[in-house]
Design a protein around this motif. Structure first.
Motif, PDB file in Angstrom:
ATOM      1  N   GLY A 233       0.837  -1.194   0.000  1.00 39.57           N
ATOM      2  CA  GLY A 233       0.000   0.000   0.000  1.00 39.57           C
ATOM      3  C   GLY A 233       0.870   1.240   0.000  1.00 39.57           C
ATOM      4  N   TRP A 234       0.214   2.416  -0.002  1.00 39.41           N
ATOM      5  CA  TRP A 234       0.969   3.661  -0.116  1.00 39.41           C
ATOM      6  C   TRP A 234       1.853   3.914   1.092  1.00 39.41           C
ATOM      7  CZ3 TRP A 234       1.687   5.153  -4.665  1.00 39.41           C
ATOM      8  CH2 TRP A 234       0.681   5.042  -5.641  1.00 39.41           C
ATOM      9  N   PHE A 235       1.396   3.539   2.286  1.00 35.61           N
ATOM     10  CA  PHE A 235       2.226   3.761   3.459  1.00 35.61           C
ATOM     11  C   PHE A 235       3.491   2.906   3.394  1.00 35.61           C
ATOM     12  CE2 PHE A 235       3.270   2.854   8.005  1.00 35.61           C
ATOM     13  CZ  PHE A 235       3.702   4.138   8.329  1.00 35.61           C
ATOM     14  N   SER A 236       3.356   1.686   2.903  1.00 37.50           N
ATOM     15  CA  SER A 236       4.527   0.820   2.757  1.00 37.50           C
ATOM     16  C   SER A 236       5.486   1.373   1.706  1.00 37.50           C
ATOM     17  CB  SER A 236       4.093  -0.596   2.366  1.00 37.50           C
ATOM     18  OG  SER A 236       3.331  -1.193   3.396  1.00 37.50           O
ATOM     19  N   ILE A 237       4.937   1.927   0.623  1.00 35.11           N
ATOM     20  CA  ILE A 237       5.784   2.532  -0.415  1.00 35.11           C
ATOM     21  C   ILE A 237       6.556   3.717   0.155  1.00 35.11           C
ATOM     22  CG2 ILE A 237       5.718   3.822  -2.592  1.00 35.11           C
ATOM     23  CD1 ILE A 237       3.363   1.983  -3.414  1.00 35.11           C
ATOM     24  N   ILE A 238       5.880   4.517   0.995  1.00 34.26           N
ATOM     25  CA  ILE A 238       6.563   5.649   1.637  1.00 34.26           C
ATOM     26  C   ILE A 238       7.677   5.150   2.559  1.00 34.26           C
ATOM     27  CG2 ILE A 238       6.249   7.514   3.314  1.00 34.26           C
ATOM     28  CD1 ILE A 238       3.472   7.965   2.056  1.00 34.26           C
ATOM     29  N   ARG A 239       7.435   4.044   3.255  1.00 33.94           N
ATOM     30  CA  ARG A 239       8.477   3.479   4.118  1.00 33.94           C
ATOM     31  C   ARG A 239       9.682   3.035   3.287  1.00 33.94           C
ATOM     32  NH1 ARG A 239       5.466  -0.783   7.987  1.00 33.94           N
ATOM     33  NH2 ARG A 239       7.637  -1.232   8.571  1.00 33.94           N
ATOM     34  N   LEU A 240       9.432   2.440   2.128  1.00 39.10           N
ATOM     35  CA  LEU A 240      10.546   2.074   1.244  1.00 39.10           C
ATOM     36  C   LEU A 240      11.252   3.321   0.722  1.00 39.10           C
ATOM     37  CD1 LEU A 240       8.858  -0.860  -0.706  1.00 39.10           C
ATOM     38  CD2 LEU A 240      10.707  -1.038   0.967  1.00 39.10           C
TER      39      LEU A 240
ATOM     40  N   ALA B 151       3.985   5.792  -9.864  1.00 36.47           N
ATOM     41  CA  ALA B 151       3.881   6.631  -8.667  1.00 36.47           C
ATOM     42  C   ALA B 151       4.836   6.145  -7.578  1.00 36.47           C
ATOM     43  CB  ALA B 151       2.448   6.624  -8.145  1.00 36.47           C
ATOM     44  N   ALA B 152       5.006   4.831  -7.446  1.00 33.33           N
ATOM     45  CA  ALA B 152       5.932   4.295  -6.448  1.00 33.33           C
ATOM     46  C   ALA B 152       7.361   4.722  -6.765  1.00 33.33           C
ATOM     47  CB  ALA B 152       5.835   2.774  -6.394  1.00 33.33           C
ATOM     48  N   ALA B 153       7.733   4.662  -8.053  1.00 36.00           N
ATOM     49  CA  ALA B 153       9.063   5.112  -8.451  1.00 36.00           C
ATOM     50  C   ALA B 153       9.240   6.590  -8.131  1.00 36.00           C
ATOM     51  CB  ALA B 153       9.278   4.856  -9.940  1.00 36.00           C
ATOM     52  N   ALA B 154       8.199   7.395  -8.404  1.00 33.73           N
ATOM     53  CA  ALA B 154       8.280   8.834  -8.126  1.00 33.73           C
ATOM     54  C   ALA B 154       8.442   9.085  -6.635  1.00 33.73           C
ATOM     55  CB  ALA B 154       7.027   9.536  -8.651  1.00 33.73           C
ATOM     56  N   VAL B 155       7.635   8.398  -5.816  1.00 35.22           N
ATOM     57  CA  VAL B 155       7.701   8.604  -4.362  1.00 35.22           C
ATOM     58  C   VAL B 155       9.087   8.260  -3.828  1.00 35.22           C
ATOM     59  CG1 VAL B 155       6.881   7.706  -2.148  1.00 35.22           C
ATOM     60  CG2 VAL B 155       5.245   8.318  -3.926  1.00 35.22           C
ATOM     61  N   THR B 156       9.610   7.099  -4.210  1.00 28.13           N
ATOM     62  CA  THR B 156      10.897   6.669  -3.658  1.00 28.13           C
ATOM     63  C   THR B 156      12.032   7.563  -4.121  1.00 28.13           C
ATOM     64  OG1 THR B 156      11.059   5.031  -5.453  1.00 28.13           O
ATOM     65  CG2 THR B 156      10.228   4.266  -3.333  1.00 28.13           C
ATOM     66  N   TRP B 157      11.997   7.997  -5.382  1.00 26.71           N
ATOM     67  CA  TRP B 157      13.102   8.842  -5.871  1.00 26.71           C
ATOM     68  C   TRP B 157      12.998  10.268  -5.332  1.00 26.71           C
ATOM     69  CZ3 TRP B 157      14.098   4.271  -7.326  1.00 26.71           C
ATOM     70  CH2 TRP B 157      15.349   3.967  -7.863  1.00 26.71           C
ATOM     71  N   ILE B 158      11.789  10.766  -5.191  1.00 21.58           N
ATOM     72  CA  ILE B 158      11.625  12.096  -4.586  1.00 21.58           C
ATOM     73  C   ILE B 158      12.131  12.072  -3.147  1.00 21.58           C
ATOM     74  CG2 ILE B 158       9.906  13.745  -3.728  1.00 21.58           C
ATOM     75  CD1 ILE B 158       8.287  13.095  -6.287  1.00 21.58           C
ATOM     76  N   MET B 159      11.839  11.004  -2.423  1.00 22.49           N
ATOM     77  CA  MET B 159      12.309  10.914  -1.047  1.00 22.49           C
ATOM     78  C   MET B 159      13.826  10.750  -0.992  1.00 22.49           C
ATOM     79  SD  MET B 159       9.294   8.721   0.845  1.00 22.49           S
ATOM     80  CE  MET B 159      10.023   8.951   2.466  1.00 22.49           C
ATOM     81  N   MET B 160      14.405  10.076  -1.986  1.00 22.19           N
ATOM     82  CA  MET B 160      15.863   9.970  -2.029  1.00 22.19           C
ATOM     83  C   MET B 160      16.493  11.347  -2.225  1.00 22.19           C
ATOM     84  SD  MET B 160      18.349   7.751  -4.537  1.00 22.19           S
ATOM     85  CE  MET B 160      17.993   8.760  -5.962  1.00 22.19           C
ATOM     86  N   VAL B 161      15.949  12.128  -3.167  1.00 18.11           N
ATOM     87  CA  VAL B 161      16.444  13.488  -3.383  1.00 18.11           C
ATOM     88  C   VAL B 161      16.266  14.321  -2.115  1.00 18.11           C
ATOM     89  CG1 VAL B 161      16.117  15.615  -4.705  1.00 18.11           C
ATOM     90  CG2 VAL B 161      16.063  13.407  -5.875  1.00 18.11           C
ATOM     91  N   ALA B 162      15.117  14.149  -1.452  1.00 17.82           N
ATOM     92  CA  ALA B 162      14.877  14.877  -0.211  1.00 17.82           C
ATOM     93  C   ALA B 162      15.896  14.497   0.857  1.00 17.82           C
ATOM     94  CB  ALA B 162      13.463  14.597   0.297  1.00 17.82           C
TER      95      ALA B 162
ATOM     96  N   ALA C  78      15.837   7.374   0.974  1.00 18.08           N
ATOM     97  CA  ALA C  78      16.338   8.634   1.525  1.00 18.08           C
ATOM     98  C   ALA C  78      17.570   8.387   2.387  1.00 18.08           C
ATOM     99  CB  ALA C  78      15.243   9.324   2.341  1.00 18.08           C
ATOM    100  N   SER C  79      17.567   7.296   3.152  1.00 20.64           N
ATOM    101  CA  SER C  79      18.722   6.958   3.987  1.00 20.64           C
ATOM    102  C   SER C  79      19.947   6.674   3.127  1.00 20.64           C
ATOM    103  CB  SER C  79      18.405   5.733   4.845  1.00 20.64           C
ATOM    104  OG  SER C  79      17.295   5.971   5.682  1.00 20.64           O
ATOM    105  N   ILE C  80      19.744   5.916   2.059  1.00 15.87           N
ATOM    106  CA  ILE C  80      20.853   5.621   1.150  1.00 15.87           C
ATOM    107  C   ILE C  80      21.386   6.917   0.532  1.00 15.87           C
ATOM    108  CG2 ILE C  80      21.461   4.496  -1.033  1.00 15.87           C
ATOM    109  CD1 ILE C  80      19.487   2.260  -0.284  1.00 15.87           C
ATOM    110  N   GLY C  81      20.476   7.789   0.083  1.00 18.07           N
ATOM    111  CA  GLY C  81      20.889   9.051  -0.516  1.00 18.07           C
ATOM    112  C   GLY C  81      21.664   9.924   0.452  1.00 18.07           C
ATOM    113  N   ALA C  82      21.243   9.945   1.719  1.00 17.75           N
ATOM    114  CA  ALA C  82      21.915  10.781   2.717  1.00 17.75           C
ATOM    115  C   ALA C  82      23.359  10.338   2.934  1.00 17.75           C
ATOM    116  CB  ALA C  82      21.144  10.736   4.033  1.00 17.75           C
ATOM    117  N   ILE C  83      23.585   9.035   3.037  1.00 16.06           N
ATOM    118  CA  ILE C  83      24.943   8.541   3.274  1.00 16.06           C
ATOM    119  C   ILE C  83      25.800   8.699   2.027  1.00 16.06           C
ATOM    120  CG2 ILE C  83      26.334   6.578   3.994  1.00 16.06           C
ATOM    121  CD1 ILE C  83      23.911   5.510   5.505  1.00 16.06           C
ATOM    122  N   VAL C  84      25.230   8.462   0.846  1.00 15.95           N
ATOM    123  CA  VAL C  84      25.985   8.646  -0.397  1.00 15.95           C
ATOM    124  C   VAL C  84      26.396  10.108  -0.558  1.00 15.95           C
ATOM    125  CG1 VAL C  84      25.806   8.583  -2.910  1.00 15.95           C
ATOM    126  CG2 VAL C  84      25.011   6.645  -1.561  1.00 15.95           C
ATOM    127  N   MET C  85      25.508  11.043  -0.184  1.00 17.13           N
ATOM    128  CA  MET C  85      25.858  12.462  -0.233  1.00 17.13           C
ATOM    129  C   MET C  85      27.090  12.745   0.606  1.00 17.13           C
ATOM    130  SD  MET C  85      25.946  15.474   1.653  1.00 17.13           S
ATOM    131  CE  MET C  85      25.158  14.812   3.119  1.00 17.13           C
TER     132      MET C  85
END
Length: 445
Positions: free
Chosen positions: A14-21, A150-161, A26-33
């Motif tokens: 569901g959408w909440f699970s997608i947001i959790r992923l 939409a799942a791809a958009a959510v996860t990549w937007i959160m990675m950028v965030a 976002a965690s991966i993006g933060a450490i890579v930064m």
């Protein structure tokens, strides 16, 4: 129906699970930064190293990601992907902290510090490969087709965030600079990111409603058999080529846009940084539009996300042609609008491509999502490492040969535009292969 045709009837994340992923991304993006951006600046500015050293380390971490198919295959063979995700992020975080120690050590013992840095960036590349590939495989196997864009958009937007937030916080806490403060800030980023990853993944996979689908027709093959199966499929080969060419074009601009703004448009460092922010804003807008639109129209699109991919590639080529013209026109050209348009089109094609990748990942007769995501992730990593280097070196060579900054940038932007046109062509061919295969399936059924 053949086992390779996986029809989803319902269930999945569901959408909440997608947001959790997305929080894991976002965690991966933060450490890579921390490793590829913050330490890059510290090495060059605070420790006065030549720029080739951090650039080479970043390129090495991309090269290590050629192991992505191995990590993906490993997660396919197991019954759960969660340990691979958490283990990969842990390895990534540990590599990031070792990279900080190596950076400080280089000032006192260059040889030992550089050796430790190479080892640290090896861990960073392996951590991204293990955690990122398994996360994408989990998305591909657990998200219904109508939600994939939409799942791809959510996860990549959160990675950028995650990248933006961690960069802002780390930058604010790092002044006044000292090695001790650098270590404390880096440790804080890694600890928080890893905690977010563990909390987000807690019981996520075990509690997810299962998708109703036809499973592969046999047991998971060994690694080499899986690789052979993937590259025997025309659609998979063409999609791999598309990923490589499109990401090559996408990454060639990374290291040259701000120098272009400074040399041709006489922008200050602050102004060129603001311009890069405008580009990222365009990327986020494009991701949102493609995520919403791709999901809204997925059921009615005969070739799924092809229209969005081609539109994004064609739009990116057009925007790059605009930058090529700007290289000759100079000040007076609407550069900010042009760069926003480029970012917007990049965001559209990136999210649509990831959505299509998630769909194709489950199309194997015997191979699972992990190794397929690994193959395409490796292709993307090679393209990113090569593209950034080609763009920077290409501009340097062209400036030396032509003797004009504008003409040099114009040549590289035109080459990027041509690559995006080739990528659009490859996307059409890959989609036409799938359309024929689906028609044959219908005929057989």
């Amino acid at each position: 129906m053949i086992g390779s045709a996986r029809q989803v009837a319902g269930g999945g994340f569901g959408w909440f699970s997608i947001i959790r992923l997305g929080a894991v991304q976002a965690s991966i993006g933060a450490i890579v930064m921390l490793a590829t951006s913050l330490l890059n600046r510290v090495m060059v500015v605070e420790y006065a190293l030549v720029a080739a050293i951090p650039a080479g380390l970043v390129a090495w971490h991309y090269a290590v990601q050629l192991t992505r198919p191995l990590w993906g295959h490993g997660s396919d063979m197991g019954r759960r992907r969660t340990p691979w995700v958490i283990g990969g992020v842990f390895l990534l975080g540990l590599g990031g902290l070792l990279a900080v120690s190596a950076t400080v050590m280089i000032a006192d013992d260059f040889g030992l510090g550089l050796a430790l840095a190479i080892f640290a960036f090896t861990m960073i590349g392996a951590g991204v490969g293990a955690g990122g590939t398994s996360l994408l495989a989990l998305l591909a196997s657990g998200v219904a087709p109508q939600r994939r864009a939409a799942a791809a958009a959510v996860t990549w937007i959160m990675m950028v965030a995650g990248i933006v937030i961690s960069a802002g916080v780390a930058g604010a806490l790092l002044d006044p600079f000292s090695p001790q403060r650098l270590a404390m800030v880096a440790t804080g980023v890694v600890v928080v990111a890893f905690a977010v990853c563990v909390i987000a993944m807690f019981r996520l996979e075990a509690n997810a409603p299962r998708l109703e689908r036809a499973e592969p027709s046999g047991p998971a093959p060994d690694f080499m058999a899986a690789i052979r199966e993937i590259f025997q499929e025309q659609e998979a080969r063409r999609f791999t080529a598309f990923i490589f060419v499109s990401m090559l074009a996408y990454s060639m601009q990374d290291l040259i846009l701000e120098p272009f703004a400074g040399l041709v448009f006489n922008m200050t460092p602050g102004e060129s940084t603001s311009l890069a922010g405008t580009q990222h804003g365009g990327v986020l807008a494009g991701m949102i539009i493609a995520g919403v639109g791709g999901s809204a129209f997925a059921a009615r699109m005969p070739v799924e996300l092809r229209t969005w991919i081609v539109a994004g590639c064609m739009g990116s080529a057009l925007a790059l042609c605009g930058l090529a013209v700007a290289a000759q026109v100079g000040e007076g050209w609407p550069l900010v609008a042009n760069v926003f348009a480029l970012g917007f089109c990049n965001g559209v094609f990136a999210v649509a491509s990831i959505g299509a990748m998630m769909g194709l990942a489950g199309s194997g007769e015997n191979t699972r999502e992990g190794i397929r995501m690994g193959v395409w992730g490796a292709s993307q990593a090679i393209a990113f490492g090569t593209g950034g280097l080609l763009g920077a070196v290409g501009v340097d060579v062209a400036r030396r040969v032509q003797g004009q900054d504008g003409a040099a940038f114009q040549l590289i932007f035109a080459a990027e535009a041509a690559l995006f046109l080739v990528a659009a062509y490859l996307a059409v061919r890959a989609a036409s292969t799938r359309t024929r295969a689906q028609a044959e399936l219908v005929g057989v059924g």
